[in-house]
Design an enzyme around this catalytic site. Structure first.
Site, PDB file in Angstrom:
ATOM      1  N   ASP A  10     -34.972 -29.990  43.885  1.00 42.29           N
ATOM      2  CA  ASP A  10     -34.666 -31.309  43.914  1.00 42.29           C
ATOM      3  C   ASP A  10     -35.778 -32.026  44.513  1.00 42.29           C
ATOM      4  O   ASP A  10     -35.971 -32.050  45.758  1.00 42.29           O
ATOM      5  CB  ASP A  10     -33.435 -31.101  44.807  1.00 42.29           C
ATOM      6  CG  ASP A  10     -33.011 -32.542  45.274  1.00 42.29           C
ATOM      7  OD1 ASP A  10     -33.449 -33.722  44.975  1.00 42.29           O
ATOM      8  OD2 ASP A  10     -31.565 -32.430  45.843  1.00 42.29           O
ATOM      9  N   PHE A  54     -28.257 -31.194  49.610  1.00 39.65           N
ATOM     10  CA  PHE A  54     -28.169 -32.896  49.861  1.00 39.65           C
ATOM     11  C   PHE A  54     -26.541 -32.864  49.560  1.00 39.65           C
ATOM     12  O   PHE A  54     -26.017 -32.067  48.948  1.00 39.65           O
ATOM     13  CB  PHE A  54     -28.914 -33.726  49.352  1.00 39.65           C
ATOM     14  CG  PHE A  54     -28.392 -35.114  49.454  1.00 39.65           C
ATOM     15  CD1 PHE A  54     -28.860 -35.617  50.802  1.00 39.65           C
ATOM     16  CD2 PHE A  54     -27.788 -35.888  48.711  1.00 39.65           C
ATOM     17  CE1 PHE A  54     -28.243 -36.964  51.113  1.00 39.65           C
ATOM     18  CE2 PHE A  54     -27.421 -37.353  48.935  1.00 39.65           C
ATOM     19  CZ  PHE A  54     -27.773 -37.977  50.088  1.00 39.65           C
ATOM     20  N   ASP A  55     -25.732 -33.817  50.429  1.00 39.31           N
ATOM     21  CA  ASP A  55     -24.564 -33.796  50.196  1.00 39.31           C
ATOM     22  C   ASP A  55     -23.981 -34.294  48.795  1.00 39.31           C
ATOM     23  O   ASP A  55     -22.868 -33.567  48.355  1.00 39.31           O
ATOM     24  CB  ASP A  55     -23.604 -34.917  51.320  1.00 39.31           C
ATOM     25  CG  ASP A  55     -24.432 -36.236  51.309  1.00 39.31           C
ATOM     26  OD1 ASP A  55     -25.272 -36.561  50.480  1.00 39.31           O
ATOM     27  OD2 ASP A  55     -23.976 -36.993  52.368  1.00 39.31           O
ATOM     28  N   TYR A  91     -32.675 -48.475  21.224  1.00 40.54           N
ATOM     29  CA  TYR A  91     -31.540 -47.674  21.690  1.00 40.54           C
ATOM     30  C   TYR A  91     -32.045 -46.060  21.367  1.00 40.54           C
ATOM     31  O   TYR A  91     -31.841 -45.250  22.034  1.00 40.54           O
ATOM     32  CB  TYR A  91     -30.314 -47.542  20.530  1.00 40.54           C
ATOM     33  CG  TYR A  91     -29.128 -47.033  20.952  1.00 40.54           C
ATOM     34  CD1 TYR A  91     -28.143 -47.397  21.795  1.00 40.54           C
ATOM     35  CD2 TYR A  91     -29.055 -45.543  20.791  1.00 40.54           C
ATOM     36  CE1 TYR A  91     -27.054 -46.731  22.160  1.00 40.54           C
ATOM     37  CE2 TYR A  91     -28.050 -44.676  20.866  1.00 40.54           C
ATOM     38  CZ  TYR A  91     -27.088 -45.265  21.572  1.00 40.54           C
ATOM     39  OH  TYR A  91     -26.060 -44.395  22.003  1.00 40.54           O
ATOM     40  N   HIS A 146     -16.534 -41.621  56.041  1.00 40.58           N
ATOM     41  CA  HIS A 146     -17.424 -42.538  56.863  1.00 40.58           C
ATOM     42  C   HIS A 146     -17.628 -43.852  55.883  1.00 40.58           C
ATOM     43  O   HIS A 146     -17.752 -44.776  56.761  1.00 40.58           O
ATOM     44  CB  HIS A 146     -18.722 -41.852  56.755  1.00 40.58           C
ATOM     45  CG  HIS A 146     -19.430 -41.039  55.750  1.00 40.58           C
ATOM     46  ND1 HIS A 146     -18.878 -39.892  54.978  1.00 40.58           N
ATOM     47  CD2 HIS A 146     -20.409 -41.377  54.958  1.00 40.58           C
ATOM     48  CE1 HIS A 146     -19.407 -39.762  54.054  1.00 40.58           C
ATOM     49  NE2 HIS A 146     -20.424 -40.636  54.099  1.00 40.58           N
ATOM     50  N   LYS A 199     -36.496 -42.601  45.145  1.00 41.54           N
ATOM     51  CA  LYS A 199     -37.053 -42.393  46.630  1.00 41.54           C
ATOM     52  C   LYS A 199     -38.420 -42.335  46.208  1.00 41.54           C
ATOM     53  O   LYS A 199     -39.398 -43.539  46.123  1.00 41.54           O
ATOM     54  CB  LYS A 199     -36.680 -40.748  46.924  1.00 41.54           C
ATOM     55  CG  LYS A 199     -35.485 -41.002  47.794  1.00 41.54           C
ATOM     56  CD  LYS A 199     -34.052 -40.753  46.847  1.00 41.54           C
ATOM     57  CE  LYS A 199     -32.843 -40.612  47.529  1.00 41.54           C
ATOM     58  NZ  LYS A 199     -31.828 -40.525  46.842  1.00 41.54           N
ATOM     59  N   ALA A 234     -36.630 -35.368  44.821  1.00 41.35           N
ATOM     60  CA  ALA A 234     -36.548 -36.914  45.441  1.00 41.35           C
ATOM     61  C   ALA A 234     -37.656 -37.309  46.020  1.00 41.35           C
ATOM     62  O   ALA A 234     -38.105 -38.149  45.654  1.00 41.35           O
ATOM     63  CB  ALA A 234     -35.200 -36.999  45.968  1.00 41.35           C
TER      64      ALA A 234
HETATM   65  N1  F0G Z   1     -31.077 -35.029  46.264  1.00 44.00           N
HETATM   66  C1  F0G Z   1     -31.511 -35.814  47.296  1.00 44.00           C
HETATM   67  C2  F0G Z   1     -32.383 -34.906  48.394  1.00 44.00           C
HETATM   68  C3  F0G Z   1     -31.044 -36.897  47.975  1.00 44.00           C
HETATM   69  O1  F0G Z   1     -31.806 -37.276  49.277  1.00 44.00           O
HETATM   70  C4  F0G Z   1     -30.350 -37.858  47.262  1.00 44.00           C
HETATM   71  C5  F0G Z   1     -29.808 -38.864  47.579  1.00 44.00           C
HETATM   72  C6  F0G Z   1     -29.752 -37.176  45.838  1.00 44.00           C
HETATM   73  C7  F0G Z   1     -30.395 -36.090  45.555  1.00 44.00           C
HETATM   74  C8  F0G Z   1     -29.065 -38.056  45.077  1.00 44.00           C
HETATM   75  O2  F0G Z   1     -29.507 -38.994  44.279  1.00 44.00           O
HETATM   76  O3  F0G Z   1     -28.607 -41.200  45.228  1.00 44.00           O
HETATM   77  O4  F0G Z   1     -29.981 -41.272  43.145  1.00 44.00           O
HETATM   78  O5  F0G Z   1     -27.803 -39.961  43.100  1.00 44.00           O
HETATM   79  N2  F0G Z   1     -30.200 -39.375  48.829  1.00 44.00           N
HETATM   80  C9  F0G Z   1     -29.768 -40.777  49.337  1.00 44.00           C
HETATM   81  C10 F0G Z   1     -29.812 -40.892  50.823  1.00 44.00           C
HETATM   82  C11 F0G Z   1     -28.447 -41.594  49.027  1.00 44.00           C
HETATM   83  O6  F0G Z   1     -29.558 -41.797  51.457  1.00 44.00           O
HETATM   84  O7  F0G Z   1     -30.428 -40.219  51.332  1.00 44.00           O
HETATM   85  P1  F0G Z   1     -28.838 -40.314  43.911  1.00 44.00           P
END
Ligand code: F0G
Length: 457
Positions: free
Chosen positions: A213, A123-124, A71, A448, A256, A215
């Site tokens: 960011d 990102f969304d 833990y 969607h 990613k 990823a």
């Molecule tokens: N930032 C970027 C640039 C991303 O592409 C994603 C996720 C996230 C943050 C959020 O990360 O999913 O680990 O919580 N992208 C995925 C996609 C979902 O399909 O492009 P997460």
């Protein structure tokens, strides 16, 4: 050879099932023509996302066996922390179970009403987390990013003129500037080191923290290696270190470029901010040495971060995506150019010229792709980002109608990718048969995922 052979051999396989066209038709009808609602065992090639869908290596699986599940003070955490410190140079490391939790921790701490977070493009989930904390999310991509046919390099860049203007006019109201690398929402386009450097300089000048960011940082560094003068002879790790040296912190969805199925982190210079985030982490994720992950996940990330930066892997990875893009371009299919790092984005407006945006050309193309070939892509267009204006009853849609074919890492072979391209070429030949769609059900938010539709005959 257009595409270097895979720099790995396959030790474990997972069966995928070919369905009949009749079966797929029934599944589509049951799913209300929404490919999110089709069970994955009925999908032949799944290109819905490159997130968490990669294949781990033997070294990563070996790491799972030595994961320390304590833990507190797990030795797997210290390995994870050392890898992130080594690559990013940031001393304070906070594990999270995926990227959006890192966003939640960060933005719930630094945002407030009347503030604006500026990014090359949020990102969304990033945008949603900024807005959920009553702040504005402002995108400042370079204008070339809005033209899918323009094959210009580094279309992921920030518009520096606009950035300076906004930093000046919103002085004291910008808690953070963010660079998303690669820029997922503009087609997985890379950001140049020059642009990162210049953004960092402006942020310093105006006293605003600058985060990445990250990823897909390794893919971004590969493009810098290949395309930006002065980087050809450098190792990807060296380029990554330079990239992070320009920022004050970063967060990552490790699903990613860290080649794992789950995981994420925040890392930063500011110890006070880090302590605040840690307090919240304990509340919502877990103790600071595991943060919602198992010790074995931390091991897999520590290994995957380095594997994701290997030269041969990145050369193969980006070439595989480009191979798909070029096969489509050669056949006259419009895609976002140049081909980005993790996905090929088809211009659905041009593919389905006869379908107006309010009849969801992108979704119609995902339906055709599943119906004819059992392949799953995702619409990024009017269903995801559009809505009906309640006053006028008119459709309001985004600038582009795209279908993203995201390529999972180390999962599909060249034959699979060729199958995807050839299937699309077949569909393209009789594209006028693809029918527009109308909604029969839509949820009030993020419609969607659960929308149901029918074809307009
Ligand atoms: N930032 C970027 C640039 C991303 O592409 C994603 C996720 C996230 C943050 C959020 O990360 O999913 O680990 O919580 N992208 C995925 C996609 C979902 O399909 O492009 P997460």
């Amino acid at each position: 050879m257009r595409f270097p052979a895979e720099p790995f051999r396959i030790k474990v396989v997972e069966k995928i099932r070919r369905t009949t066209r009749d079966e797929r038709e029934q599944l589509l009808q049951r799913a209300g023509l929404n490919v999110f609602l089709i069970p994955s065992d009925s999908i032949y090639v799944d290109l819905l996302t490159d997130s968490g869908t990669g294949a781990m290596s033997d070294q990563q699986w070996a790491g799972l066996m030595i994961g320390d599940e304590s833990y507190a003070g797990s030795k797997s955490f210290f390995k994870f922390e050392a890898a992130i410190r080594d690559i990013t140079g940031f001393p304070n490391v906070i594990p999270t179970h995926q990227g959006r939790v890192a966003e939640n921790l960060l933005f719930s701490t630094i945002c407030s009403e009347g503030t604006t977070v500026i990014a090359n493009t949020h990102f969304d989930t990033t945008r949603a987390n900024v807005e959920a904390n009553r702040a504005e999310a402002l995108d400042l991509p370079v204008k070339e990013a809005l033209d899918p046919s323009l094959g210009k390099l580094f279309k992921g860049n920030m518009d520096l003129v606009k950035l300076e203007h906004e930093l000046k006019s919103r002085k004291g109201h910008v808690p953070l500037v963010v660079m998303t690398v690669t820029n997922n929402s503009t087609g997985g386009q890379p950001v140049s080191m020059e642009n990162v450097r210049a953004t960092s300089k402006l942020c310093k000048q105006y006293g605003v923290p600058f985060f990445i960011d990250c990823a897909r940082f390794a893919e971004n560094c590969w493009f810098i290696h290949e395309l930006e003068p002065g980087y050809k002879g450098k190792a990807i790790l060296e380029i990554a270190r330079e990239l992070f040296s320009h920022a004050d912190g970063c967060w990552m969805s490790a699903k990613k470029d860290a080649l794992v199925n789950i995981g994420g982190f925040l890392a930063m210079n500011d110890s006070d901010l880090s302590r605040k985030l840690q307090q919240k982490l304990i509340l919502i994720e877990g103790f600071p040495t595991y943060g919602g992950l198992a010790g074995r996940d931390l091991e897999a990330i520590a290994v995957g971060l380095y594997e994701g930066m290997e030269h041969d892997y990145l050369q193969y990875r980006t070439a595989q995506v480009r191979f798909l893009g070029e096969m489509l371009l050669d056949a006259g299919i419009s895609i976002v150019r140049p081909v980005g790092g993790h996905a090929v984005f088809i211009d659905a407006r041009s593919f389905c010229e006869h379908i107006p945006p309010e009849q969801f050309p992108g979704v119609a193309l995902t339906v055709a792709l599943y119906r004819e070939a059992g392949i799953r892509g995702v619409e990024i267009g009017s269903l995801m980002f559009g809505h009906t204006d309640p006053k006028t009853g008119k459709h309001v849609g985004p600038h582009l109608e795209l279908v993203r074919l995201a390529i999972p890492r180390r999962v599909y072979t060249t034959s699979h990718i060729t199958y995807v391209a050839e299937s699309l070429l077949e569909i393209y030949k009789s594209r006028e048969k693809i029918k527009g769609l109308r909604l029969t059900y839509e949820a009030p938010v993020l419609r969607h995922f659960t929308a149901r539709m029918e074809e307009i005959s």
